[in-house]
Design a protein around this motif. Structure first.
Motif, PDB file in Angstrom:
ATOM      1  N   SER A  60      -3.622   0.143  11.514  1.00  0.00           N
ATOM      2  CA  SER A  60      -3.298  -1.124  10.858  1.00  0.00           C
ATOM      3  C   SER A  60      -3.641  -2.338  11.714  1.00  0.00           C
ATOM      4  O   SER A  60      -3.497  -3.452  11.288  1.00  0.00           O
ATOM      5  CB  SER A  60      -1.804  -1.169  10.497  1.00  0.00           C
ATOM      6  N   CYS A  99       3.062  -8.967   2.317  1.00  0.00           N
ATOM      7  CA  CYS A  99       2.187  -7.791   2.333  1.00  0.00           C
ATOM      8  C   CYS A  99       2.726  -6.747   3.297  1.00  0.00           C
ATOM      9  O   CYS A  99       3.126  -7.075   4.420  1.00  0.00           O
ATOM     10  CB  CYS A  99       0.769  -8.172   2.747  1.00  0.00           C
ATOM     11  N   THR A 120       0.857  -1.175   0.000  1.00  0.00           N
ATOM     12  CA  THR A 120       0.000   0.000   0.000  1.00  0.00           C
ATOM     13  C   THR A 120       0.895   1.228   0.000  1.00  0.00           C
ATOM     14  O   THR A 120       1.863   1.288   0.761  1.00  0.00           O
ATOM     15  CB  THR A 120      -0.902   0.020   1.253  1.00  0.00           C
ATOM     16  N   GLU A 121       0.594   2.201  -0.841  1.00  0.00           N
ATOM     17  CA  GLU A 121       1.427   3.391  -0.905  1.00  0.00           C
ATOM     18  C   GLU A 121       1.434   4.096   0.445  1.00  0.00           C
ATOM     19  O   GLU A 121       0.397   4.304   1.061  1.00  0.00           O
ATOM     20  CB  GLU A 121       0.907   4.346  -1.987  1.00  0.00           C
ATOM     21  N   GLN A 174      -4.234  -4.765   6.377  1.00  0.00           N
ATOM     22  CA  GLN A 174      -5.507  -4.580   5.684  1.00  0.00           C
ATOM     23  C   GLN A 174      -5.478  -5.219   4.302  1.00  0.00           C
ATOM     24  O   GLN A 174      -6.439  -5.866   3.871  1.00  0.00           O
ATOM     25  CB  GLN A 174      -5.846  -3.087   5.529  1.00  0.00           C
ATOM     26  N   MET A 175      -4.345  -5.047   3.597  1.00  0.00           N
ATOM     27  CA  MET A 175      -4.224  -5.616   2.255  1.00  0.00           C
ATOM     28  C   MET A 175      -4.161  -7.139   2.308  1.00  0.00           C
ATOM     29  O   MET A 175      -4.734  -7.839   1.466  1.00  0.00           O
ATOM     30  CB  MET A 175      -2.986  -5.055   1.559  1.00  0.00           C
ATOM     31  N   HIS A 229       0.904  -4.191   4.554  1.00  0.00           N
ATOM     32  CA  HIS A 229      -0.121  -3.778   5.505  1.00  0.00           C
ATOM     33  C   HIS A 229      -1.112  -4.920   5.720  1.00  0.00           C
ATOM     34  O   HIS A 229      -1.507  -5.595   4.765  1.00  0.00           O
ATOM     35  CB  HIS A 229      -0.875  -2.542   5.007  1.00  0.00           C
ATOM     36  N   THR A 288       0.050  -3.259  -6.178  1.00  0.00           N
ATOM     37  CA  THR A 288      -0.469  -2.252  -5.256  1.00  0.00           C
ATOM     38  C   THR A 288      -1.949  -2.425  -4.968  1.00  0.00           C
ATOM     39  O   THR A 288      -2.540  -1.620  -4.257  1.00  0.00           O
ATOM     40  CB  THR A 288      -0.229  -0.840  -5.816  1.00  0.00           C
ATOM     41  N   GLU A 289      -2.555  -3.474  -5.514  1.00  0.00           N
ATOM     42  CA  GLU A 289      -3.950  -3.760  -5.235  1.00  0.00           C
ATOM     43  C   GLU A 289      -4.232  -5.242  -5.477  1.00  0.00           C
ATOM     44  O   GLU A 289      -3.452  -5.932  -6.142  1.00  0.00           O
ATOM     45  CB  GLU A 289      -4.870  -2.902  -6.101  1.00  0.00           C
ATOM     46  N   THR A 305       6.540   2.206   2.294  1.00  0.00           N
ATOM     47  CA  THR A 305       6.622   1.488   1.025  1.00  0.00           C
ATOM     48  C   THR A 305       8.042   1.348   0.479  1.00  0.00           C
ATOM     49  O   THR A 305       8.464   0.243   0.117  1.00  0.00           O
ATOM     50  CB  THR A 305       5.704   2.143  -0.019  1.00  0.00           C
TER      51      THR A 305
END
Length: 621
Positions: free
Chosen positions: A263, A227, A177-178, A231-232, A229, A207-208, A182
């Motif tokens: 986070s 990963c 995630t930016e 969340q991702m 983060h 990035t997604e 990162t």
């Protein structure tokens, strides 16, 4: 509080206290001096005899934003207070002018030391404010200059990447995630790959949670994901689950995770393996470093040790194959089953008072059959923009079929089939194609990512032949074996047949495709010559006949009392594919497919009558 009180608490004479606070303590031991100073700081004692511009007991802490006000502050407070210092905490709210005011305020208080998290690169122009105050300074964060103390995201990323490499992964992707971490995250990832002799390319960075990333996982191009983060990582895990991928069987995931702040997300089942970064440890280290500067005694063990792998639940070895991934391309209907005393005939009216409505179509049935047999399967087809499509989606999700390839078509209705079943279980079917008639080659191209990594592709001809051809071409392009059911089809062009590995007609379909005289064996041979592959003719209660390049053989039907023969061919084909995908040879796969077909005739309906993995494993025992 006066000198006498300090002396009593320290267990020394008032003259000793006086010498220490007036810096005339050369004859006093280090231990005694430190004991006195600790009490002086704890009680914020300031002697009347001199005016002091600096308060030795006061530490300033300036955070750049509220996000920083997490357990980092807890770590600072714990260390500072144990050492007898009082922290004064300020927040710049990402505003440079507020940051300048905060630093000026600390200068006026006479704080002896400052922990400073600059707002951005321009903030360092304010460093002169602190230098003029004589305060010792420790900067933290990415904007604090070359000597700034950083949470070691690079080190942490190196370690989580090494976790995957240590489990024999060599195809590892990076999901970021930016944000501020990162660049360090990517650098740690790259360094770990380099030091383990593995190539880095920009295509490894995502990035997604995109179709591209999911396609690489499905095809086995990526077997592990790190990963930045949590969340991702959670989003990826949930998306994979909807596609019936499982961690760590199909892909391993490991993520960084902070112990507080935005986070931190509740994960009671510990579904994802994480390295928790303890911000309180970072705060401890920053405060210990500052006190070391202030006292001239650098802290022992000046290192960050707040990295810990919480669990290994989503970590495993790379999957050895993608054998459980299949794609089914075909018709999707709402079936209306009518139980009748005799099958309809010309000039004859048949009445009934028993009906059953459920999702069907050969695409739906074969996809459900594969899913019930424990394989991941994606269905490609069209439904209408009507209420029936909602029923289809709910049913497919119930059977755990991936529906990302099932699209709604505007201004048409979902296909319908009317099935007449007599007391002997024999059936007749009339189909209203609906949305099935609009599936095109362009639609297949738009859904090509679903074919990536598939081992088998099952196709039926209740959809337009250009879509059939496109499905077979796409499957072959991605290395998948193809099985074709020539239903409701008067002719099969050679360009279709030549892309089929296994063709499964029933006897009426064989007679239509290969008209004229000849036995079943002779016509199966003619059809096999045209397709260059294997032909299996299903014969209902007569079992089936195999014509392959290596073998010609009749197989008897399984011994079941039929109640409803509708969908028996779908049961046969889904079980055949499932067993081939599980590693059985063709003969054993046909024997079990015959059993699955017979089993399906003992119940009414189709999908609900299909055998599951446990039932077929019992037959295979």
């Amino acid at each position: 509080m006066d000198i006498s009180d300090i002396a009593k608490l320290a267990g020394v004479s008032p003259s000793t206290v006086s010498k220490v606070i007036n810096h005339k303590d050369s004859s006093i031991s280090d231990a005694t001096r430190e004991r006195v100073l600790k009490i002086v700081r704890e009680y914020h004692y300031s002697p009347y005899s001199r005016s002091r511009a600096t308060k030795d007991w006061l530490i300033g802490v300036v955070f750049r934003s509220p996000i920083s006000l997490d357990s980092t502050l807890d770590g600072i407070l714990n260390v500072a207070q144990r050492a007898g210092y009082a922290p004064l905490v300020l927040n710049s709210n990402l505003d440079l002018e507020q940051e300048r005011k905060n630093l000026e305020a600390l200068k006026s208080t006479g704080a002896a030391g400052v922990i400073w998290e600059p707002v951005n690169g321009e903030s360092l122009s304010y460093r002169g404010i602190l230098d003029a105050s004589g305060a010792k300074v420790v900067t933290i964060g990415a904007n604090g200059g070359d000597l700034s103390l950083l949470i070691p995201y690079e080190k942490a990323t190196y370690e989580i990447t090494a976790e995957l490499i240590g489990r024999d992964h060599c195809r590892i992707g990076c999901l970021v995630t930016e944000g501020r971490r990162t660049p360090d995250f990517i650098q740690g990832f790259k360094r770990c790959l380099f030091e383990h002799g593995m190539a880095f390319t920009e295509s490894l960075i995502h990035t997604e949670v995109s179709a591209d990333l999911l396609g690489k996982i499905g095809s086995g191009e990526l077997t592990g994901i790190v990963c930045s983060h949590y969340q991702m990582a959670k989003k990826l895990h949930e998306r994979l689950a909807t596609l019936h991928y499982h961690t760590p069987d199909d892909v391993s995931i490991v993520s960084l995770r902070n112990d507080s702040g935005t986070s931190w997300i509740d994960d009671p089942g510990d579904a994802i393996s994480t390295y928790t970064i303890k911000n309180s440890d970072f705060g401890r280290l920053a405060c210990e470093r500052l006190i070391g500067k202030m006292t001239g005694k650098p802290a022992a063990g000046d290192h960050f040790d707040g990295l810990k792998l919480n669990n290994t639940n989503s970590l495993g070895n790379p999957p050895t194959s993608r054998s459980k991934h299949a794609v089914v391309v075909g018709s999707i209907n709402i079936d209306t089953r009518l139980s009748v005393p005799t099958l309809p005939d010309e000039g004859k009216t048949v009445t009934t008072d028993r009906s059953l409505v459920y999702p069907g179509g050969k695409g739906t049935n074969q996809a459900a059959g594969l899913a019930k047999l424990g394989h991941r399967v994606a269905l490609v087809g069209d439904v209408g923009a009507d209420a029936s499509s909602d029923v289809v989606y709910r049913t497919l999700e119930h059977w755990e079929v991936d529906t990302t390839g099932v699209y709604r078509k505007a201004d048409v209705e979902t296909g319908k089939a009317y099935i007449f079943v007599d007391p002997e279980g024999q059936s007749m079917i009339t189909v209203l194609s609906g949305a099935n008639a609009f599936l095109s080659a362009d639609d297949l191209a738009a859904r090509e990512q679903l074919f990536e990594g598939a081992q088998y592709c099952l196709v039926q001809t209740e959809i337009p032949l250009d879509a059939v051809l496109a499905a077979l071409r796409t499957a072959r392009h991605h290395g998948a074996k193809t099985i074709l059911k020539p239903a409701a089809c008067d002719v099969l062009p050679d360009e279709i047949l030549q892309r089929v590995d296994i063709l499964v007609p029933n006897l009426p379909e064989l007679n239509t495709i290969v008209p004229g005289p000849g036995t079943i064996e002779e016509r199966a041979a003619q059809l096999a010559e045209r397709c260059g592959g294997t032909v299996i003719v299903t014969l209902g209660a007569g079992g089936c006949y195999l014509h392959s390049p290596e073998l010609r053989r009749h197989f008897p039907a399984a011994d079941f009392d039929a109640v409803d023969t509708t969908g028996a061919s779908d049961a046969f084909i889904s079980a055949l594919a499932a067993r081939l995908m599980s590693g059985d040879n063709l003969v054993r796969a046909i024997e079990l497919a015959n059993y699955a077909a017979g089993y399906s005739t003992t119940r009414q309906g189709v999908a609900q009558a299909l055998i599951d993995r446990f039932g077929l494993e019992c037959a295979n025992a």
